[in-house]
Design an enzyme around this catalytic site. Structure first.
Site, PDB file in Angstrom:
ATOM      1  N   CYS A   1      -6.165  72.897 -30.459  1.00 21.37           N
ATOM      2  CA  CYS A   1      -7.457  73.043 -31.132  1.00 21.37           C
ATOM      3  C   CYS A   1      -7.256  73.292 -32.628  1.00 21.37           C
ATOM      4  CB  CYS A   1      -8.269  74.169 -30.494  1.00 21.37           C
ATOM      5  SG  CYS A   1      -8.751  73.801 -28.776  1.00 21.37           S
TER       6      CYS A   1
ATOM      7  N   CYS B   1      -4.824  78.569 -29.811  1.00 18.51           N
ATOM      8  CA  CYS B   1      -4.734  77.249 -29.188  1.00 18.51           C
ATOM      9  C   CYS B   1      -4.214  76.245 -30.211  1.00 18.51           C
ATOM     10  CB  CYS B   1      -6.089  76.791 -28.657  1.00 18.51           C
ATOM     11  SG  CYS B   1      -6.021  75.142 -27.924  1.00 18.51           S
TER      12      CYS B   1
END
Length: 177
Positions: free
Chosen positions: A134, A131
């Protein structure tokens, strides 16, 4: 099961992984809690039972009860967040980024350990789960908290090796069927 047992399970073609698993579990810039929390969170995120059991058995001896639980929580919450935020980012539709996530994430605010350590473990899991949002968010938090680029690299190297060991063992199990 121990890390030594895990290394013994790896095939000869994965000799580099055997060497790396020992190397990544030491660091000149991360403390023991940061190392073993990253290892446990990464092992859980990698989803291989042998890797989880081996790392968990040693992490339990090296982490406080609170750190042990927080490392597991980092893997759990990132398992959810990494999917949600990866979708919001990769969809290409900025409207999703403006909408409230409406997902409970209380553990991030109160992880039960130093917030910096929890962020580092979340970064390691986010690297495994791919991700970008993230990774960027947690890397900024960790760097702002004072962990050097070498320390960040060490945590991601732990994640990379845990994932590679898990993938290798899963591949070998599939080939044996």
């Amino acid at each position: 099961m121990s890390v030594s047992d895990l290394k013994a399970m790896l095939p000869e073609y994965a000799k580099d992984l055997k060497l790396n698993i020992t190397n990544v579990l030491t660091s000149t810039v991360l403390n023991e809690q940061q190392i073993w929390g990253a290892a446990l969170a990464s092992a859980l995120a990698s989803r291989n039972a042998a890797v989880i059991r081996a790392i968990e058995s040693e992490a339990k001896e090296k982490l406080s009860a609170d750190a042990y639980t927080a490392a597991k929580a980092a893997s759990a919450i990132m398992g959810m967040n990494n999917i949600y935020y990866r979708f919001a980012h990769l969809s290409g539709n900025e409207d999703y980024l403006k909408l409230p996530a409406r997902l409970r994430m209380n553990i991030i605010g109160r992880p039960g350990v130093d917030k910096l350590d929890f962020e580092l473990w979340s970064l390691a899991v986010s690297a495994i789960n791919g991700c970008g949002m993230c990774i960027e968010s947690h890397e900024k938090q960790v760097a702002a908290g004072g962990i050097s680029k070498e320390g960040i690299q060490d945590a991601v190297r732990i994640a990379a090796v845990m994932h590679a060991v898990a993938a290798t063992l899963d591949g070998e199990a599939a080939l044996a069927e």
